[in-house]
Write an enzyme that holds these catalytic residues in place. Sequence first.
Site, short mmCIF file in Angstrom:
data_model
loop_
_atom_site.label_atom_id
_atom_site.label_comp_id
_atom_site.label_asym_id
_atom_site.label_seq_id
_atom_site.Cartn_x
_atom_site.Cartn_y
_atom_site.Cartn_z
N SER A 157 0.87 -1.19 0.00
CA SER A 157 0.00 0.00 0.00
C SER A 157 0.90 1.23 0.00
O SER A 157 2.09 1.14 0.35
CB SER A 157 -0.84 -0.01 1.29
OG SER A 157 -1.48 1.23 1.49
N TYR B 289 -2.09 -1.53 10.35
CA TYR B 289 -2.07 -1.60 8.87
C TYR B 289 -0.73 -1.07 8.34
O TYR B 289 -0.09 -1.69 7.50
CB TYR B 289 -3.24 -0.77 8.34
CG TYR B 289 -3.49 -0.90 6.86
CD1 TYR B 289 -4.28 -1.93 6.36
CD2 TYR B 289 -2.96 0.01 5.95
CE1 TYR B 289 -4.54 -2.05 5.00
CE2 TYR B 289 -3.21 -0.09 4.59
CZ TYR B 289 -4.00 -1.12 4.12
OH TYR B 289 -4.25 -1.23 2.77
P1 NAD Z 1 -11.60 -5.92 -0.23
O1 NAD Z 1 -12.18 -5.84 1.12
O2 NAD Z 1 -12.40 -5.58 -1.43
O3 NAD Z 1 -10.97 -7.37 -0.49
C1 NAD Z 1 -10.28 -8.05 0.49
C2 NAD Z 1 -10.24 -9.51 0.11
O4 NAD Z 1 -9.55 -10.21 1.15
C3 NAD Z 1 -11.62 -10.13 0.02
O5 NAD Z 1 -11.62 -11.12 -1.00
C4 NAD Z 1 -11.80 -10.79 1.37
O6 NAD Z 1 -12.71 -11.86 1.38
C5 NAD Z 1 -10.39 -11.26 1.62
N1 NAD Z 1 -10.09 -11.54 3.00
C6 NAD Z 1 -10.25 -10.74 4.09
N2 NAD Z 1 -9.88 -11.39 5.20
C7 NAD Z 1 -9.47 -12.62 4.80
C8 NAD Z 1 -8.97 -13.77 5.48
N3 NAD Z 1 -8.83 -13.79 6.81
N4 NAD Z 1 -8.67 -14.86 4.74
C9 NAD Z 1 -8.84 -14.88 3.40
N5 NAD Z 1 -9.29 -13.81 2.71
C10 NAD Z 1 -9.61 -12.72 3.40
O7 NAD Z 1 -10.29 -5.02 -0.14
P2 NAD Z 1 -9.29 -4.44 -1.25
O8 NAD Z 1 -9.35 -2.97 -1.13
O9 NAD Z 1 -9.47 -5.09 -2.56
O10 NAD Z 1 -7.92 -4.89 -0.59
C11 NAD Z 1 -7.06 -5.84 -1.15
C12 NAD Z 1 -5.64 -5.54 -0.72
O11 NAD Z 1 -5.24 -4.27 -1.22
C13 NAD Z 1 -5.46 -5.47 0.79
O12 NAD Z 1 -4.24 -6.07 1.16
C14 NAD Z 1 -5.43 -3.98 1.05
O13 NAD Z 1 -4.71 -3.66 2.21
C15 NAD Z 1 -4.71 -3.50 -0.18
N6 NAD Z 1 -4.90 -2.07 -0.46
C16 NAD Z 1 -6.15 -1.57 -0.68
C17 NAD Z 1 -6.28 -0.20 -0.96
C18 NAD Z 1 -7.60 0.43 -1.24
O14 NAD Z 1 -7.64 1.66 -1.33
N7 NAD Z 1 -8.67 -0.31 -1.40
C19 NAD Z 1 -5.15 0.60 -1.00
C20 NAD Z 1 -3.91 0.05 -0.76
C21 NAD Z 1 -3.79 -1.30 -0.50
#
Ligand code: NAD
Length: 256
Positions: A138, A151
Amino acid sequence: MLKGKTALVTGSTSGIGLGIALALARQGAQIVLNGFGDSEGPKAQVAALGVKVAYHGADMSKVGDIEAMMKFAAAEFGRVDILVNNAGIQHVARIEDFPVERWDAVLAINLSSAFHTSRLALPAMRSANWGRIINVASAHGLVGSPEKSAYVAAKHGMVGLTKVTALENATSGVTCNAICPGWVLTPLVQKQIDARAAAAGMSVEEAKRLLLGEKEPSLQFTTPEELGELAVFFCSPAGNNVRGVAWNMDGGWVAQ
Ligand code: NAD
């Protein structure tokens, strides 16, 4: 480009993980999906691209589940060639108020799971002398923000793990790199926007504008599709000697 390769993407039932899985599938990779919630919809989206798809519901906070998922992937497709460590959760609170159980969960899911999947995937990648590990960190892997101690610590850890994984495999065909997104409008961020709108008594649209305005000079969300194409680049021959980078795609967030 990725025909004959198998990609396992953790947390790919939603958001960024699904975007990356679809981008890799468009290049011909067969896909192992993982994550909570509906898996049939995401499976159908991948299958519609004409590649094989399997799903394992491992909880990334549980080492035994992760081991079972990696065994399942090897049994289904032979081995994992591309590992995308993407599963992640968020919890927002000041350190003195941060629930200990939430700290443990964020560290387990956002960081330790990547160590476990990597240690289990690396031997087969090394034997094949080809592999790609892509860690979804991130902008918070590069800079901090208040109220996100677990985080930010986990994502900085992910960037460190990426460098060590890259270095330990630097003379092989196995690379490891991190992707550092800024704001992406997924359920993870929508929850934060809704909470801010409710707390400040403002509209969700206004809360979105404020969120972007605080961090991102571009005032635009990055999309799962754009992040998917970055993952495809890391898997391409042009990515053969890209090792240990933390590549931000963040509308200028960390350039400030
Ligand atoms: P999201 O909530 O849409 O997706 C998260 C995914 O992880 C889902 O498929 C969920 O079911 C799964 N998940 C959660 N807990 C779990 C567990 N214990 N075991 C297995 N699967 C699990 O979120 P996202 O925004 O797509 O995030 C995905 C990644 O990107 C994360 O690592 C997040 O930190 C990172 N990220 C997101 C953003 C953003 O702005 N959305 C920015 C930077 C980084």
